[in-house]
Structure formats: structure tokens, C-alpha cells
Design an enzyme around this catalytic site. Structure first.
Site, short mmCIF file in Angstrom:
data_model
loop_
_atom_site.label_atom_id
_atom_site.label_comp_id
_atom_site.label_asym_id
_atom_site.label_seq_id
_atom_site.Cartn_x
_atom_site.Cartn_y
_atom_site.Cartn_z
N CYS A 1 0.84 -1.19 0.00
CA CYS A 1 0.00 0.00 0.00
C CYS A 1 0.89 1.26 0.00
O CYS A 1 1.70 1.45 0.90
CB CYS A 1 -0.89 -0.05 1.24
SG CYS A 1 -2.37 0.90 1.02
N THR B 1 -0.94 -1.09 -5.76
CA THR B 1 -1.17 0.10 -6.58
C THR B 1 0.10 0.92 -6.79
O THR B 1 1.06 0.81 -6.03
CB THR B 1 -2.24 0.98 -5.94
OG1 THR B 1 -1.84 1.27 -4.60
CG2 THR B 1 -3.59 0.30 -5.95
N CYS C 1 -2.53 6.49 -40.84
CA CYS C 1 -1.31 5.69 -40.91
C CYS C 1 -0.21 6.48 -41.62
O CYS C 1 0.95 6.46 -41.21
CB CYS C 1 -1.57 4.36 -41.61
SG CYS C 1 -2.25 4.54 -43.27
N CYS D 1 9.80 -0.30 -44.85
CA CYS D 1 9.05 -0.51 -43.61
C CYS D 1 9.91 -1.28 -42.61
O CYS D 1 10.50 -2.30 -42.96
CB CYS D 1 7.76 -1.28 -43.92
SG CYS D 1 6.80 -1.72 -42.46
#
Lengths: 472, 420
Positions: free
Chosen positions: B135, B201, B348, B379
């Protein structure tokens, strides 16, 4: 508040209203195309986006608005999580004809009409999501349910329409040995024969029939009770009978010229378009449809799609009394159907060969509300006029299966079987009746989804009665 | 139906879905409602010396209109007396003997404090213990929670103290607010932990109000960091689970936590080495009823995969997770655009042109229509175009022929070293 929120909400609304008026042109040459399902259904992406927009309300109003009580938020959540099998099961377990209902339910008046998002943005397209999930089950050849372990009891179901199928499905899941008697060549009743193909293609109805058959339910088609098998035989051979025979043909108008060539019963007319073998006889013709209920709309739109040049709906009352749903009215108008309110047929005119050439009509005026709350029409003296037409489609309701009801010895009121509102038990303790055969008057109760629910409730009552008898 | 039951270090539950220690498991009423709904287990909201809470405790991120993309809290451990919690645990366990109840614990880092609380919770019949070393707010300022969890020696020592007293399996819940979670995970294992759970968390400040300049949330005009969770943290949690799962020195079962919202998320954690999962934010968003789809969806998934028991798939993807140095440098993919599906938004193109490798051309066909085309030779297979593309199936990343045999960075360095 940041104003940008308001802007984005109104933008979203606009986008959706554009989507809903998507429509296609009617072909004058390829009639078969006109009878293909008009709505293409959702793509994966549309289904994902819309399912994620669902708030997943708790104690959701859409569930209460659904006559069969489908857990709508749950089935939508399952679409968004990719559990499509679970989604289809959730739908079909509450509604054995859930794939058909996804297409034919007046969703604006039921689930979608009650969606809380009507009060903030725009409602979730529940019907189309329901179709997406059930289409998945159909395309993936899923068998969703299993029969219950046999309880040693037998049940005969008369009629394989929504109410009969629904009752049979639930009884089979309880372990009854069920036999369905169906007068027509194919099972499915209204969903197979009575709803136009461009809204409900036959394979959808057949899939629902198959789902019931897979629960070891025997369906005897071409078998009319009272002709091929006697009512007495059924009473002697089965522990319980579910009477779900629906309604019969369209009644006569009782006017001159009704016997002419070119006068059609709307039920038979729609049925003739369902097999896919379409007549070319309507091409370029002028058609008058008498009545303004669901079947009248179907008769009119079918006429348009068979190539008729002009189609008019003649209704003796006004738009306010019409029993067709708003979406059907819109659909018919988009198909180019004309509406002639306060117009009643007086006689049908034919030529020397006995073919329809026109219809003489009377203008009507509305008086005080009648017993059903609708204002009753009265003819305006001297208002006769003639419409030149080539065909007349009669859609003024349906007659009752009186002889069948009498053969079973059931109490009825003008052919409407008397049944308990909760158990659907008739005057005979082991005969239960549901669907159109117990439907009197009004709008809502004649829906496919209501018939399905009544079938379920009848099955539950039978199961309860049988269980009580078993333990006695 | 597939067998969904799990056995996590001796803690058995009918399915892998537990409610995490958090507001949903604050009371017997809630946990019993959850079990009625179908949850397999619950980690009771952290027990310890009851604390005081502030008002205004939660905040959430709405991402482009989607609510609760991320969630944050500044609520502390239980604010109810230990006796009350113990009584309700006892009653709940009695009503649901086959469901797992795990007590989450947090006390000062003192041996006798740990011994005492362990004994008391085990006396009421819990199936296991989870040590809250995670915590990040409030309790940490008092030397507990993540303040303990960030110091490996404290993790090891406190785990050891607990193990001295514990008769039930001990799970150590780890904080993600640390550079390398495997270090504290290993410390827990060295201290004798039977299992580890992660993640707790993440330190977070949800926002600042542009009009008032207050923090979100604020307590009377002041804010403090909270703990971040919900769908947004899932990739962080998944990596931490995977890093621990593939580490040979961390040989204990893992309970996966962090942004799990549906059965698909759960399957990912399980494939990456979690034996079971814990859920909180999704339940807080929608209620306990989400469990129905989780169980059914998981069952259908296993059935479709031809797997009869969930345990068969635990860790199946772990061997596929490695270090960058073990990735094949000669593997190539390239984008392909399906112009039949493409809606010509040009997202794109501009993504590639401005921010990647300038290999998507905007062209006009002979019929005057615009279309997009990838120059495959330029690419690099970065995926950006496929990521920004709004239409399913318009851009596909396709494997292209490799000109060289597979070679990783590590292979390459090894080869170079040998050549020297």
C-alpha cells in the site's frame, strides 16, 4: 463543466441518426435481391463499439421491458468480453426465438425504448447486438442447450410457431418427451412463413427450430390436428397438450368482387414470397392493401419488392388507430407505399375475364371510441370513389381455429381460447394454450416475443403441475 | 465444463477469481454477496490497527469518454475493529467452507506484532495470509505497506517472522513502486513465502482541477498521492508477473493482480505464470455480477482450446518471454494495407511520415481514387500504422522473408567475442 463535453455528445447523436437511416434501393429487375435481409447486421467493430457503450446498468430497465426478461446487460457485456457463446446462451435461454426477435421485435417500444441512454445520449442498439450474438451462434453451428433427464411425462404441442417452439424447448429441458404437430410443410410458424424475408430470412427460423429438435423434440410436419390426427387421439396419448396453433387465414371482406382473380389473402401472399420462388405477376401493377396492421405493411412492402408500380394501403381509420409499429410505417413509406386514411373498400371491380381492375371506396369519419378504445369509423354518405388497381391484398386480421378449439372441448370467446393469465391453463386442466390462439385484441400481446414468453410460462406451469402430481 | 479450480500454494478455491484486498472485501456482508455471485475467493481488506480515513477517497481517469480507464484511491486499511472483522471472517468461512478467504495483514515491522495478528486470524479459520507490503499511501508514512515493501531486507525479515507463527500458506503482496520487483520477490521467497502476489497500486496523482488548482481528489484543498490501479495498469502488472514467473530464483506460485477486468485479462495473467488472479476495480465499476461472464468466458475458452483443467495452461507463455538480447534481429515484418477495407483517413500515413519511417505513400489510382500503399522495402515493421488504424483488418503486419538466418544480439556479441 467544460463545454467540449456538450459538443462531443451532440456530435455522437448525429452520427447515430445517420447510421439508422441507412437503406437500399429497390431493384426492378432483380426481385430476389429485394427479398434479401435489408439490414446487414453489425460488423465486429460496430458490435464491439456499441457493446462497450452499454452502461451495464444494474436492475436495468431494458430487462424489465423485454417480455421474455433477457438479461440484456449481461449478454452485451459478454459480447464486449469476447464470450459470444455465453452471450448467445444468455439470449436464447430466456427467449427460445431470440434470433428472430433480434430482427422483428419492436425494440424502440421495448428494450431500446427503455434504455437509460435515451435520457443522455442515444440508446444502445440492443436488437442489433442481439442479432450479432445469435448470428455468431448460427454461423458457428452451436447447439446451446441439452435436454433434461427424462421425467417420464409426455406432451404434445400443437403448432411450431414462437409459442409452441418456446413451450416445447422448455418442456424438453425439464425432461418431458415432446412431440410437436405442425400443419405446414416446414416448422417455425409465423417466423418461417409470416414475416417478410427481408426482415426475417427463413434460415434464422429454421435454426431456432433445429435448436429445439436437438433436445429430442419430435416435430411432425404436414400433420394437422383435426385432419391427420384427431384431437381425441392427442388427449388419449399425451399427459399434457400445449395448444399454440396461432390464427388462421384472413377473413372475408364481405363485399362484392372478393372472388375475382387478383384478390389475395395477405398471409398466403407473404408466405408465397418466403420460399424464394418469386412471382413476376406484380411487376408494374397497381396494388391496394386493405388494413394497416403488421401484416398489411408486410403485404404492401412485399408488393413493392415484387415490382409493383404503385402500392396503396387503405385503412378505414386514421394513422393514430393503426396497429402497425412506427418503424414499420417508416419502413413502408421508405419503400414508397402510399397511405390512404379513412378509406374503406365498398366493392372490388373486375373485367369480363374476372380480373381485378379497380376498387370502389368510401371515405370514413371517426366517431366515439369503441370498446377497444379506438374511435370507430362511419361511412360518409355519397363519398364513393374508384381507384384503378390490378390487385387487392386483404390484411384485415385473421380468423380463428374454431373447429380445433371445439374438438379439444375448450372454453373460448369468439375463437379466443380462455386461459389463465399466469399459467395459460385452459378450461381443460391438462391443456395449456399460448400465443395468438389466446390473443384477443390490442397491440402488444400479438408480438413474437410475447408468444415466446407465454410458451415458457405454460411450460413452467405444466412442469409444476407434473412435479406436484409426481410427488403426490 | 472445464475444471476451473486452483490450488495456490495449498489455498484451494473453486475458480481462479478472487476479490483483491480492497473496499469490495471490507465486510462479511460484501464477501458473502461476492461468494453468492460466484467469486472463488476473497482477500479480506487489510487488517491491522484500525485507522482513520479521510473523506474524498477515489478518483478515476476517463479516457475519451470511457469511464474508469484508471482508478486511484487514498483509502487506508480497514477502519473497523479487528474483533468485528474476525467475527465476520469466521461466519463467512462457516457459510462458504469451499471458498478461499485470505486475510490481508499489515502491522508495524515488529516480530511480536506479526506473531500476534497471525495467530488471531488463523484462529478464525482463514485459508491463508497475504502480507500487505504494497500500500503506497498513508500507512507507508508510518513505516508500513510499501515503505516495508521497498526494502528487500524488511520484506525478507517480516516474511520470516510471519512464517515463524503461520500454519496457513503465506502470500507476500509486492509493491510496483520499485525499480526491479524481482529483487523484493526474491527477498520474500528467501523469507519463506509460500506465494507472492502482485501488483499493489502505483503512486499516482490523478489530476489537477484547472479552475480551482486543487488536486483530484482533494481533501479540504489538499491532496496526497494515491495508489493507481484499473485497466490502465494491466501492462505494468503483467510484465511484473512475467518477470517473476520466468525468474528461476522465484520458485513460488504467483497471484496476479492489476487491471484485470474480464476473463481474457485473467487468461493472459495465467498464461504468463499466475496461478490465480485478484480483481478489484472492475468489481467496483460494475458490481460482483461481472463474475458470471468471467467464469463462463473462461470455461468456453478452455473448452474451445480442448483443455480440461485450468491448471494445464498456467505459465504456458512464460518460455516465450525473454530479454531483448534474445530476440531475432533478422526477423522481419512489414505493414500491408487492404485498400478494400481502408476508409482513407490517412492516419497511418501521417503517423509514419511524421513520427516513424516515412514509408506509407498517399497515391491516386487511374480511376481518380485515393489509396495508401506501403513501400515494404522501407518498412521497419514498427506496427505504428496498424496501431493508429481505426478499422479492423485494414492494416496487417505480415512476416516477410528473412535474408539472414536467425541471429540475436547475444548471439552476435558471442560471435564477435569468439572472433576476437
Amino acid at each position: 463543466m467544460r463545454p467540449i463535453h456538450l459538443f462531443s455528445y451532440s456530435l455522437a447523436k448525429e452520427v447515430f441518426s445517420v447510421v439508422t437511416i441507412k437503406t437500399q434501393r429497390i431493384s426492378s429487375t432483380h426481385l430476389e435481391k429485394n427479398f434479401e435481409e435489408t439490414d446487414p447486421g453489425f460488423t465486429n467493430q460496430e458490435a464491439l463499439e456499441e457493446s462497450n457503450r452499454c452502461l451495464y446498468c444494474y436492475d436495468a430497465p431494458c430487462i424489465k421491458a423485454c417480455p421474455t426478461g433477457i438479461d440484456i446487460p449481461a449478454f452485451i457485456k459478454k459480447i464486449s468480453s469476447g464470450n459470444l457463446l455465453g452471450s448467445a446462451k444468455t439470449i436464447m435461454s430466456s427467449n427460445p426465438v431470440g434470433a428472430s426477435c433480434a430482427r422483428v421485435c419492436p425494440t424502440e417500444e421495448l428494450c431500446e425504448g427503455s434504455c437509460v441512454l435515451n435520457h443522455s445520449t442515444s440508446p444502445i442498439p440492443i436488437g442489433k447486438l442481439q442479432r450479432f450474438a445469435t448470428d455468431w451462434a448460427i454461423n458457428n453451428e452451436q447447439i446451446l442447450f441439452k435436454p433434461g433427464s427424462p421425467n417420464g411425462k409426455t406432451a404434445a404441442v400443437i403448432g411450431s410457431g414462437p409459442a409452441g417452439l418456446s413451450a416445447a424447448r422448455e418442456l424438453a429441458r425439464f425432461g418431458f418427451q415432446v412431440t410437436i404437430y405442425e400443419a405446414a410443410e416446414k416448422a417455425g410458424g409465423l417466423n418461417t412463413y409470416g414475416i417478410v424475408s427481408f426482415r426475417l430470412p427463413q434460415p434464422i427460423s429454421f435454426w431456432e427450430v433445429e435448436q429445439v429438435q436437438k433436445l429430442n423434440v419430435q416435430i411432425l410436419t404436414n400433420t394437422k390436428v383435426g385432419k391427420d390426427v384427431s384431437a381425441e387421439d392427442l388427449l388419449n396419448s399425451y399427459d399434457y397438450i400445449v395448444l399454440a396453433a396461432g390464427m388462421a387465414h384472413v377473413p372475408d371482406l364481405h363485399i362484392e368482387g372478393e372472388e375475382l382473380e387478383g384478390v389475395f389473402d395477405a398471409i398466403e401472399f407473404v408466405k408465397s414470397t418466403k420460399s424464394g420462388d418469386l412471382t413476376r405477376d406484380f411487376t408494374g401493377k397497381r396494388v391496394a392493401v386493405i388494413g394497416a396492421g403488421n401484416t398489411a405493411i408486410d403485404g404492401a412492402t412485399c408488393s413493392v419488392r415484387l415490382g409493383a408500380e404503385n402500392v396503396k394501403i387503405l385503412y378505414r381509420r386514421s394513422v393514430d388507430e393503426m396497429t402497425a409499429y412506427d418503424f414499420e410505417y417508416e419502413f413502408a413509406k421508405q419503400d414508397g407505399v402510399e397511405f390512404r386514411w379513412l378509406t374503406a373498400p365498398k366493392r372490388i371491380i373486375g373485367d369480363e375475364k374476372g380480373r381485378v381492375t379497380g376498387i370502389e371506396c368510401l371515405k370514413m369519419a371517426l366517431g366515439e371510441p369503441g370498446r377497444d378504445g379506438r374511435r370507430s369509423p362511419a361511412a360518409v354518405t355519397g363519398s364513393e370513389f374508384i381507384l384503378p388497381v390490378d390487385a387487392v391484398v386483404k390484411a384485415i386480421g385473421q380468423t380463428r381455429h374454431l373447429s380445433l378449439i371445439q374438438a379439444l372441448g375448450l372454453q373460448h370467446e369468439n375463437g379466443v381460447v380462455k386461459a389463465d393469465k399466469e399459467t395459460y391453463q385452459t378450461s381443460h386442466p391438462n391443456i395449456f394454450a399460448c400465443g395468438d390462439i389466446v390473443f384477443g385484441k390490442g397491440k402488444g400481446d400479438a408480438m413474437v416475443v410475447t408468444a415466446a414468453q407465454q410458451g415458457k410460462l405454460a411450460a413452467y406451469a405444466i412442469h409444476k403441475q407434473a412435479s406436484a402430481a409426481g410427488t403426490a | 465444463m472445464a475444471d476451473l479450480s486452483i490450488n495456490l500454494a495449498g489455498i484451494k478455491s473453486p475458480n481462479p477469481f478472487w476479490l483483491a484486498s480492497a473496499p469490495p472485501t471490507n465486510s462479511g456482508y460484501q464477501v458473502q454477496r461476492a461468494f453468492d455471485a460466484g467469486w472463488g475467493g476473497a482477500v479480506w481488506k487489510t487488517l491491522g490497527d484500525p485507522i482513520l480515513n479521510v473523506s474524498s477517497r477515489f478518483a478515476a481517469v476517463s479516457f475519451n469518454g470511457q469511464r474508469v480507464a484508471g482508478f486511484n484511491n487514498i483509502e487506508l486499511i480497514t477502519d473497523r475493529p479487528l474483533e468485528v472483522n474476525l467475527k465476520e471472517i469466521y461466519e463467512t468461512k462457516k457459510r462458504f467452507p469451499n471458498h478461499a478467504i485470505i486475510a490481508s495483514l499489515m502491522v508495524e515491522p515488529k516480530q511480536e506484532k506479526w506473531h500476534e495478528i497471525v495467530k488471531r486470524v488463523e484462529d478464525v479459520g482463514v485459508d491463508g495470509l497475504e502480507l500487505n507490503f504494497g500500500c503506497p499511501h498513508g500507512m507507508a508514512e508510518r513505516g508500513m505497506g510499501s515503505a516495508s515493501g521497498q526494502v528487500p531486507s524488511l520484506v525478507e525479515k517480516q516474511t520470516y517472522w510471519v512464517k515463524e507463527a503461520a500454519r496457513t500458506p503465506v502470500i507476500v503482496k509486492l509493491t510496483p513502486n520499485i525499480t526491479d520487483i524481482t529483487v523484493t520477490a526474491e527477498a520474500a521467497v528467501n523469507g519463506g513465502a509460500d506465494a507472492i502476489s502482485m501488483i499493489n497500486t502505483i503512486n499516482s496523482l490523478m489530476g489537477v482541477d484547472l479552475d480551482t488548482w486543487n488536486t483530484i481528489p482533494h481533501v479540504a484543498g489538499k491532496g496526497a498521492h494515491g495508489g493507481y490501479c484499473g485497466p490502465a495498469v494491466k501492462p505494468i502488472a503483467l510484465n511484473m508477473v512475467a518477470e517473476c514467473a520466468r525468474n528461476p530464483r522465484i520458485s513460488v506460485p504467483i497471484s496476479g493482480i492489476g487491471g484485470i477486468s474480464n476473463w481474457q485479462d485473467a487468461v493472459e495473467f495465467i498464461l504468463m505464470g499466475a496461478t490465480g488472479v485478484q480483481i478489484c476495480t472492475a468489481a467496483m465499476h460494475h458490481g460482483f455480477r461481472i463474475i458470471e461472464d468471467m467464469i463462463e468466458g473462461l470455461d468456453h475458452y478452455l473448452e474451445q482450446k480442448g483443455v480440461s483443467s485450468l491448471t494445464e495452461i498456467i505459465g504456458k507463455s512464460v518460455p516465450r518471454y525473454s530479454d531483448w538480447g534474445n530476440l531475432d534481429l533478422n526477423y522481419n515484418i512489414a505493414a500491408q494495407i487492404n485498400t478494400d477495407v481502408c476508409i482513407n483517413c490517412n492516419k497511418c500515413h501521417i503517423a509514419c511520415e511524421d513520427t516513424s519511417h516515412q514509408c506509407i505513400d498517399m497515391l491516386t489510382g487511374e480511376d481518380g481514387r485515393s489509396y495508401l500503399k506501403v513501400r515494404e522495402e522501407d518498412c521497419v515493421g514498427c506496427n505504428l500504422c496498424a496501431i493508429v488504424c481505426p478499422v479492423d483488418g485494414a492494416i496487417t503486419m505480415v512476416e516477410t522473408a528473412a535474408s539472414q538466418p536467425p541471429m540475436t544480439w547475444n548471439d552476435r556479441q558471442a560471435a564477435l567475442n569468439t572472433a576476437k
